[in-house]
Design a protein around this motif. Structure first.
Motif, short mmCIF file in Angstrom:
data_model
loop_
_atom_site.label_atom_id
_atom_site.label_comp_id
_atom_site.label_asym_id
_atom_site.label_seq_id
_atom_site.Cartn_x
_atom_site.Cartn_y
_atom_site.Cartn_z
N SER A 168 0.83 -1.21 0.00
CA SER A 168 0.00 0.00 0.00
C SER A 168 0.86 1.25 0.00
N SER B 9 -3.63 -3.71 5.23
CA SER B 9 -2.89 -2.48 5.30
C SER B 9 -3.65 -1.38 6.04
N THR C 147 -5.75 4.43 -4.10
CA THR C 147 -5.12 3.13 -4.23
C THR C 147 -5.97 1.98 -3.71
N SER C 148 -7.05 2.31 -3.07
CA SER C 148 -7.77 1.25 -2.38
C SER C 148 -8.31 0.19 -3.34
N LEU D 150 -5.54 -2.06 -4.52
CA LEU D 150 -5.12 -2.88 -3.40
C LEU D 150 -6.08 -4.04 -3.19
#
Ligand SMILES: *[C@@H]1O[C@H](CO)[C@@H](O)[C@H](O)[C@H]1NC(C)=O
Ligand SMILES: *[C@@H]1O[C@H](CO)[C@@H](O)[C@H](O)[C@H]1NC(C)=O
Ligand SMILES: *[C@@H]1O[C@H](CO)[C@@H](O)[C@H](O)[C@H]1NC(C)=O
Ligand SMILES: *[C@@H]1O[C@H](CO)[C@@H](O)[C@H](O)[C@H]1NC(C)=O
Ligand SMILES: *[C@@H]1O[C@H](CO)[C@@H](O)[C@H](O)[C@H]1NC(C)=O
Ligand SMILES: *[C@@H]1O[C@H](CO)[C@@H](O)[C@H](O)[C@H]1NC(C)=O
Ligand SMILES: *[C@@H]1O[C@H](CO)[C@@H](O)[C@H](O)[C@H]1NC(C)=O
Ligand SMILES: *[C@@H]1O[C@H](CO)[C@@H](O)[C@H](O)[C@H]1NC(C)=O
Ligand SMILES: *[C@@H]1O[C@H](CO)[C@@H](O)[C@H](O)[C@H]1NC(C)=O
Ligand SMILES: *[C@@H]1O[C@H](CO)[C@@H](O)[C@H](O)[C@H]1NC(C)=O
Ligand SMILES: *[C@@H]1O[C@H](CO)[C@@H](O)[C@H](O)[C@H]1NC(C)=O
Length: 759
Positions: free
Chosen positions: A544, A717, A751-752, A755
């Motif tokens: 992450s 994360s 970014t989720s 991820l």
């Protein structure tokens, strides 16, 4: 191994084996480059002390064979003479047989007066040679407890006659040492030593060199030695020790070198008579004039006491045995004529290591700067790393309780600062967290404000203690550096790369509400290092974090750091890593691990691994961590030789870069040493330096499984809407966890999704 010794080694087979191996290809080129200041102008002689006694029990077939297989010429094989009851010889060191041999059959122990001192032990003069050479009667063992006992009780003892035949089929010569001349002149009978030597010198096994610790025997054997063209050498013991035949100290003898020249052509001296070491600081002092003076008297000088696994040794060598040899053979103004060593392959590397420019594309990345020589993450360490040739200097990021990113090798300040001397400070902050560093106690940077941390002084950390400790002379000289300090310093050194290692980002954010990622991004922006025109690598063990950088500073290169002790079942695969990083760090445990410590460990290399190749298949650039010079930091296969370790990492494992506590050692080898030949393949017949291949000593058992890359990340994360949920075990006992803000990572929402796909 071990049971059927006798059938393998009958004495006639022994001789054959020693002779036949000599005819095998000689791996080293014979043109040597170092040590032109020897008395004769020829290359310095490598004297193998009982063969490769650093690896195998000394003065055995394998020890001698190995020396022949891995050393350059000119080479001499040394045998330490002990006489037997029938006035014949065996090769052993020390009068007491039980220090280096094993037998159930020793049935005579005696007390003899040796150099005036009554000495009790098992003496060769009480046994027949045939018994001592019979592997059913006795076998050799490794007397040095720091070395592998694995070859104990496997090899029979050898006689000087066997070893002396080496020259019949090879340029290698035979060196016989007599450590106890007076004793053997009286035992087993009167004049027995002179009579034995007279016979040996007239035989085909006549030594090229005969050293003895006493003047009397050298004078006595002089005429015989002239006939057999044997060079007589006075072995010098400690300067305060009394030489038996003249009743003067060795120090006194050395004051008249011309006198020594009347009975010897050379001297064999302890190396510290040439380069003395200050006992207190372990620094090398100015060299003596012994070599120059002896050469003026036409005496050759051979130095003894060389061993890669010697500790303590001078800090000036940085635990690099090559650096030590070069002090003796690589000087502009003098060179010894030979070195007596337990590791002749390392001496060979040194003698061939004349500085030439090599083009190596392998990266050298410092670990806490030049932390092998200076307290880590200090200006001294970073300057040392740059001067030593690092391509990148590193800042391992920790963060203060008020959010200042700093460079420290560990979040625990006890490890490498003087915080324990500040009672009030450490008492205030000493604590432990169940979710961090396995619950161990310490004073952690993230609990302490910068105002307090800035008062601390940096100290040396020795990862290989207690076997070896690093130099503490520069303790308390410097304070703690901030990331901003570090970046400013790095920018002032044009061309130097910057390696930012972001540690524990997820934990810090979850449990302590500290955003390391934002702090680093801000520091990089403030230093104007975000454009990608500078060499900047961002490393993290957490995908992450790298994803956050990919989003916010896309021009910077990213390194996925594979933790060395991950224990989480979530697995990130190499193709996944490739989506967010171009580089990967792989710990030693996954590249060249020693065999399984839980079952009967040997500390030799385990089965070959494929991890580097698998990462290469994904076009990832592979960085190995950590290389260290200390002999106790790697497998026995590398012969306590950090250069052999690096050579094998680049030639056999094919890593692209090395993260090291001793960047100068890696740089010197990769860029300046003739032994590293980047253009030759490992299979080239004339490749000269030994490349260690796992299983060379012990083929891996059929059921052995090579470690594979099982990268595991912390449970999850961070918690984001639509993202994966927080693992219930993570940070459970950390009070701060509940205060966690969902907006800490500026790039989080971006970014989720990615991820989520990954995990
Ligand atoms: C060693 O060097 C000499 C002179 O430079 C050369 O004639 C000779 O062939 C070389 N020997 C080897 C084995 O390379
Ligand atoms: C030395 O090399 C020879 C020939 O390659 C090999 O047979 C022998 O096993 C080697 N000896 C040792 C101790 O490695
Ligand atoms: C010791 O053993 C050897 C060989 O086994 C034998 O010849 C000798 O007589 C024994 N000596 C004593 C003192 O027992
Ligand atoms: C010789 O070895 C024996 C057995 O290990 C030991 O008892 C004896 O003290 C040793 N003698 C010397 C002088 O080291
Ligand atoms: C050692 O013992 C074995 C078995 O007892 C025997 O076959 C062999 O000949 C012996 N070797 C020597 C050198 O005496
Ligand atoms: C050796 O020298 C010392 C002092 O120089 C003297 O006391 C001693 O008697 C001498 N020993 C012999 C055996 O000559
Ligand atoms: C060894 O290192 C110390 C500390 O850097 C230095 O002062 C000394 O001059 C060095 N010794 C030699 C012989 O270079
Ligand atoms: C963590 O602690 C446990 C229990 O003390 C221990 O078994 C484990 O080996 C430790 N792990 C590490 C990585 O130190
Ligand atoms: C930042 O770098 C750019 C491009 O290298 C340069 O034009 C600019 O002046 C730099 N700014 C600062 C504040 O150094
Ligand atoms: C690696 O790079 C090569 C050449 O650039 C390319 O052909 C290959 O497909 C790449 N492999 C992967 C797994 O990306
Ligand atoms: C090493 O071997 C290769 C091919 O076997 C040969 O072309 C090359 O000249 C050799 N190099 C040296 C320095 O002998």
């Amino acid at each position: 191994m071990g049971s059927s010794v006798a059938s393998v080694f009958s004495s006639s087979l022994l001789l054959l084996a020693l002779l036949s191996v000599v005819q095998a290809e000689v791996l080293f080129d014979s043109n040597l480059t170092t040590g032109r200041n020897t008395l004769s102008g020829a290359a310095p002689l490598i004297i193998a002390n009982g063969g490769t006694s650093g690896l195998y029990p000394d003065q055995t077939l394998f020890a001698y064979q190995d020396a022949l297989n891995t050393s350059s010429q000119p080479l001499a094989l040394l045998c330490d003479l002990q006489l037997t009851k029938d006035n014949l010889g065996i090769c052993r060191t020390g009068l007491n047989l039980t220090t280096s041999t094993f037998s159930y059959k020793y049935n005579v122990s005696s007390t003899y007066v040796v150099n005036g001192v009554p000495t009790h032990g098992y003496f060769s003069v009480d046994y027949m040679q045939a018994d001592l050479l019979n592997p059913n009667f006795t076998t050799a063992v490794q007397p040095n407890l720091a070395r592998s006992p694995l070859f104990d009780q496997y090899f029979p003892l050898l006689s000087p006659d066997t070893v002396g035949r080496v020259h019949l089929s090879s340029p290698t010569t035979f060196w016989l040492n007599v450590e106890y001349p007076s004793f053997f002149q009286q035992h087993p009978g009167k004049n027995s030593l002179a009579s034995y030597l007279t016979d040996l010198l007239a035989s085909p096994s006549s030594p090229a060199y005969l050293s003895a610790t006493e003047v009397g025997i050298l004078r006595l054997i002089g005429p015989t030695a002239r006939r057999s063209r044997t060079s007589l050498i006075l072995k010098v013991l400690d300067p305060d020790t009394v030489e038996q035949s003249t009743n003067t100290t060795y120090g006194t003898l050395l004051q008249n070198l011309m006198e020594i020249r009347t009975y010897a052509s050379g001297i064999l001296v302890p190396k510290n008579l040439i380069w003395p070491i200050n006992d207190k600081t372990q620094y090398l002092q100015a060299h003596t004039n012994l070599v120059e003076d002896a050469h003026k008297a036409k005496l050759s000088v051979y130095a003894y006491d060389f061993a890669n696994d010697q500790y303590p040794n001078s800090f000036n060598y940085s635990f690099d045995p090559i650096a030590e040899y070069l002090a003796y053979v690589g000087q502009a103004d003098f060179s010894v004529d030979g070195v007596l060593t337990d590791f002749p392959s390392t001496a060979s590397e040194a003698i061939r290591s004349e500085k030439t420019q090599q083009n190596s594309n392998k990266l050298v990345i410092s670990h806490n700067g030049d932390s092998g020589d200076f307290p880590g993450c200090t200006m001294l360490a970073y300057t040392g790393a740059i001067n030593g040739g690092s391509d990148y200097i590193d800042c391992p990021i920790q963060i203060t309780s008020d959010g200042v990113p700093i460079c420290r090798e560990d979040a625990n300040l006890i490890k490498s600062t003087d915080i324990l001397t500040n009672h009030a400070l450490w008492q205030t902050y000493y604590t432990s967290y169940a979710g961090f560093q396995n619950g161990s106690s310490g004073v952690f940077t993230f609990d302490v404000p910068w105002a307090d941390i800035s008062t601390l002084r940096a100290r040396m950390y020795s990862p290989n203690a207690p076997e070896t400790s690093r130099n503490t002379a520069n303790d308390n000289v410097e304070g703690v550096l901030t990331l901003a300090n570090f970046l400013q310093f790095a920018k002032s050194n044009p061309g130097i790369g910057i390696y930012i290692d972001i540690q524990n980002a997820v934990y810090l954010r979850m449990a302590h509400s500290l955003d390391v990622v934002d702090a680093v991004i801000n520091a990089l922006k403030n230093a104007n290092l975000t454009s990608g025109t500078n060499k900047v690598l961002i490393a993290s063990e957490d995908s992450s974090v790298l994803l956050a950088f990919q989003q916010s500073l896309p021009f910077l290169q990213r390194v996925y750091h594979v933790p060395s002790n991950g224990n989480n079942p979530d697995i990130v695969t190499l193709p996944e890593i490739k989506t967010f990083a171009g580089f990967i760090t792989i710990p030693a445990q996954l590249v060249d691990p020693t065999d399984d410590a839980s079952k009967n460990p040997t500390y030799f290399l385990a089965a070959p691994t494929q991890v580097v190749k698998q990462a290469h298949d994904q076009n990832l650039t592979v960085l190995y961590y950590f290389a260290q010079n200390e002999f106790s930091s790697f497998a026995f296969d590398y012969r306590a030789d950090p250069i052999m370790h690096i050579n094998s990492l680049v030639m056999y494992y094919n890593v692209d870069g090395i993260i090291t506590d001793f960047p100068a050692t890696a740089y010197d080898f990769l860029h300046r040493n003739q032994c590293y030949k980047p253009t030759l393949s490992t299979t080239s017949p004339n490749y000269s330096m030994l490349t260690v291949v796992p299983g060379a000593f012990f083929p891996a058992p059929a059921d052995a499984t090579a470690p594979t890359l099982q990268v595991s990340e912390p449970p999850i994360s961070f918690q984001v809407p639509g993202g994966p949920t927080l693992s219930p075990t993570a940070a459970k006992s950390d009070a701060a966890a509940t205060k966690m803000s969902l907006t800490l990572f500026s790039t989080l929402s971006l970014t989720s999704l990615l991820l989520h796909e990954l995990l």
